[in-house]
Design a protein around this motif. Structure first.
Motif, mmCIF file in Angstrom:
data_model
loop_
_atom_site.group_PDB
_atom_site.id
_atom_site.type_symbol
_atom_site.label_atom_id
_atom_site.label_comp_id
_atom_site.label_asym_id
_atom_site.label_seq_id
_atom_site.Cartn_x
_atom_site.Cartn_y
_atom_site.Cartn_z
ATOM 1 N N ALA A 133 93.341 -36.169 -53.791
ATOM 2 C CA ALA A 133 92.626 -36.257 -52.529
ATOM 3 C C ALA A 133 93.575 -35.871 -51.405
ATOM 4 O O ALA A 133 94.799 -35.949 -51.558
ATOM 5 C CB ALA A 133 92.083 -37.666 -52.313
ATOM 6 N N TYR A 155 98.037 -31.962 -44.610
ATOM 7 C CA TYR A 155 97.379 -33.130 -45.176
ATOM 8 C C TYR A 155 98.323 -33.921 -46.072
ATOM 9 O O TYR A 155 99.117 -33.341 -46.823
ATOM 10 C CB TYR A 155 96.162 -32.712 -46.010
ATOM 11 C CG TYR A 155 95.050 -32.106 -45.188
ATOM 12 C CD1 TYR A 155 95.125 -30.786 -44.758
ATOM 13 C CD2 TYR A 155 93.939 -32.855 -44.849
ATOM 14 C CE1 TYR A 155 94.111 -30.236 -43.995
ATOM 15 C CE2 TYR A 155 92.911 -32.314 -44.094
ATOM 16 C CZ TYR A 155 93.010 -31.004 -43.670
ATOM 17 O OH TYR A 155 92.004 -30.471 -42.916
ATOM 18 N N TYR A 187 95.793 -43.481 -44.751
ATOM 19 C CA TYR A 187 94.646 -43.720 -45.626
ATOM 20 C C TYR A 187 95.001 -43.628 -47.098
ATOM 21 O O TYR A 187 94.209 -43.976 -47.955
ATOM 22 C CB TYR A 187 93.498 -42.770 -45.283
ATOM 23 C CG TYR A 187 92.837 -43.148 -44.000
ATOM 24 C CD1 TYR A 187 92.867 -42.295 -42.902
ATOM 25 C CD2 TYR A 187 92.210 -44.374 -43.850
ATOM 26 C CE1 TYR A 187 92.282 -42.666 -41.702
ATOM 27 C CE2 TYR A 187 91.624 -44.749 -42.663
ATOM 28 C CZ TYR A 187 91.666 -43.902 -41.595
ATOM 29 O OH TYR A 187 91.092 -44.265 -40.425
ATOM 30 N N CYS A 188 96.176 -43.179 -47.380
ATOM 31 C CA CYS A 188 96.674 -43.242 -48.759
ATOM 32 C C CYS A 188 97.750 -44.302 -48.884
ATOM 33 O O CYS A 188 97.718 -45.120 -49.803
ATOM 34 C CB CYS A 188 97.209 -41.885 -49.210
ATOM 35 S SG CYS A 188 97.654 -41.860 -50.951
ATOM 36 N N TYR A 242 96.389 -48.138 -46.441
ATOM 37 C CA TYR A 242 94.996 -48.609 -46.372
ATOM 38 C C TYR A 242 94.618 -49.261 -47.690
ATOM 39 O O TYR A 242 94.850 -48.708 -48.764
ATOM 40 C CB TYR A 242 94.087 -47.427 -46.058
ATOM 41 C CG TYR A 242 92.621 -47.740 -46.032
ATOM 42 C CD1 TYR A 242 91.779 -47.253 -47.028
ATOM 43 C CD2 TYR A 242 92.071 -48.511 -45.019
ATOM 44 C CE1 TYR A 242 90.430 -47.526 -47.012
ATOM 45 C CE2 TYR A 242 90.720 -48.792 -44.993
ATOM 46 C CZ TYR A 242 89.898 -48.295 -45.997
ATOM 47 O OH TYR A 242 88.567 -48.568 -45.986
ATOM 48 N N ASP A 288 94.073 -36.000 -46.963
ATOM 49 C CA ASP A 288 93.632 -36.509 -45.666
ATOM 50 C C ASP A 288 94.704 -36.213 -44.635
ATOM 51 O O ASP A 288 95.902 -36.314 -44.950
ATOM 52 C CB ASP A 288 93.372 -38.013 -45.732
ATOM 53 C CG ASP A 288 92.556 -38.509 -44.557
ATOM 54 O OD1 ASP A 288 91.324 -38.670 -44.725
ATOM 55 O OD2 ASP A 288 93.130 -38.701 -43.474
ATOM 56 N N PRO A 289 94.311 -35.869 -43.405
ATOM 57 C CA PRO A 289 95.332 -35.593 -42.393
ATOM 58 C C PRO A 289 96.115 -36.839 -41.968
ATOM 59 O O PRO A 289 97.194 -36.711 -41.378
ATOM 60 C CB PRO A 289 94.526 -35.013 -41.218
ATOM 61 C CG PRO A 289 93.118 -35.417 -41.465
ATOM 62 C CD PRO A 289 92.954 -35.566 -42.927
ATOM 63 N N LEU A 297 89.188 -43.650 -48.715
ATOM 64 C CA LEU A 297 88.557 -42.962 -47.593
ATOM 65 C C LEU A 297 89.142 -41.586 -47.342
ATOM 66 O O LEU A 297 88.957 -41.040 -46.256
ATOM 67 C CB LEU A 297 88.706 -43.797 -46.319
ATOM 68 C CG LEU A 297 87.784 -44.985 -46.142
ATOM 69 C CD1 LEU A 297 88.086 -45.686 -44.816
ATOM 70 C CD2 LEU A 297 86.318 -44.559 -46.176
ATOM 71 N N MET A 298 89.833 -41.034 -48.313
ATOM 72 C CA MET A 298 90.428 -39.725 -48.114
ATOM 73 C C MET A 298 89.350 -38.684 -47.836
ATOM 74 O O MET A 298 88.238 -38.754 -48.359
ATOM 75 C CB MET A 298 91.227 -39.330 -49.359
ATOM 76 C CG MET A 298 92.289 -40.334 -49.767
ATOM 77 S SD MET A 298 93.739 -40.356 -48.681
ATOM 78 C CE MET A 298 94.600 -38.894 -49.285
ATOM 79 N N ARG A 299 89.688 -37.669 -47.031
ATOM 80 C CA ARG A 299 88.676 -36.722 -46.560
ATOM 81 C C ARG A 299 88.196 -35.763 -47.653
ATOM 82 O O ARG A 299 87.009 -35.506 -47.791
ATOM 83 C CB ARG A 299 89.213 -35.907 -45.392
ATOM 84 C CG ARG A 299 88.196 -34.941 -44.802
ATOM 85 C CD ARG A 299 88.708 -34.295 -43.545
ATOM 86 N NE ARG A 299 88.964 -35.263 -42.482
ATOM 87 C CZ ARG A 299 89.315 -34.920 -41.252
ATOM 88 N NH1 ARG A 299 89.460 -33.648 -40.935
ATOM 89 N NH2 ARG A 299 89.538 -35.831 -40.347
ATOM 90 N N PHE A 300 89.117 -35.198 -48.393
ATOM 91 C CA PHE A 300 88.751 -34.221 -49.420
ATOM 92 C C PHE A 300 89.112 -34.765 -50.794
ATOM 93 O O PHE A 300 90.170 -35.380 -50.951
ATOM 94 C CB PHE A 300 89.475 -32.881 -49.220
ATOM 95 C CG PHE A 300 89.137 -32.185 -47.943
ATOM 96 C CD1 PHE A 300 90.119 -31.928 -46.997
ATOM 97 C CD2 PHE A 300 87.844 -31.772 -47.672
ATOM 98 C CE1 PHE A 300 89.819 -31.273 -45.808
ATOM 99 C CE2 PHE A 300 87.526 -31.129 -46.499
ATOM 100 C CZ PHE A 300 88.514 -30.881 -45.555
ATOM 101 N N TRP A 301 88.264 -34.484 -51.760
ATOM 102 C CA TRP A 301 88.480 -34.955 -53.130
ATOM 103 C C TRP A 301 88.290 -33.821 -54.121
ATOM 104 O O TRP A 301 87.416 -32.961 -53.929
ATOM 105 C CB TRP A 301 87.489 -36.062 -53.480
ATOM 106 C CG TRP A 301 87.772 -37.340 -52.770
ATOM 107 C CD1 TRP A 301 87.358 -37.694 -51.514
ATOM 108 C CD2 TRP A 301 88.546 -38.432 -53.256
ATOM 109 N NE1 TRP A 301 87.828 -38.942 -51.196
ATOM 110 C CE2 TRP A 301 88.559 -39.425 -52.246
ATOM 111 C CE3 TRP A 301 89.230 -38.671 -54.436
ATOM 112 C CZ2 TRP A 301 89.239 -40.635 -52.401
ATOM 113 C CZ3 TRP A 301 89.896 -39.874 -54.588
ATOM 114 C CH2 TRP A 301 89.902 -40.843 -53.584
#
Length: 127
Positions: A97, A32, A104-105, A108, A99-100, A113-117
């Motif tokens: 956060a 990630y 998105y970091c 974007y 994200d794969p 919209l990151m997957r995990f926080w």
């Protein structure tokens, strides 16, 4: 249980330093990208810094460039944000956060919209 846990926040005087940590559990953080975001009272959450899966590419907001350094240790399943020359305007709750998808970091520009926080850690810069 999949989670990110931040630590290292606190109260620091202007010009001081803090290092935030972001430890992942339940998943392999090496798969990630990691992002650091912050949110001050009454303001939108904003991106601070990003680092890709390998650690080879990093991005930082103009407001923190030259003062904050993002890094990671995939062997420890942990990311870091080294914050130097802190200013009162850096006061906020800081979130990590994951994200794969690095985009998105890194690029974007919409709402995060990151997957995990993580749950956030408070950083207060004050004399």
């Amino acid at each position: 249980q999949l989670q990110l846990v931040e630590s290292g926040g606190g109260l620091v005087q202007p010009g001081g330093s803090l290092t935030l940590s972001c430890e992942a559990s339940g998943f392999n953080l090496a798969n990630y990208a990691i992002g650091w975001f912050r949110q001050a009272p009454g303001k939108l959450r904003e991106r601070v810094s990003c680092i890709d899966k390998s650690g080879g590419d990093t991005r930082s907001a103009d407001t923190v460039k030259g003062r904050f350094t993002v890094s990671r240790d995939n062997a420890k399943n942990t990311g870091y944000l080294q914050m130097d020359s802190l200013k009162p305007e850096d006061t906020a709750t800081y979130f990590c956060a994951a994200d794969p998808v690095y985009y998105y970091c890194s690029d974007y520009t919409g709402p995060p919209l990151m997957r995990f926080w993580g749950q956030g850690t408070q950083v207060t810069v004050s004399s």
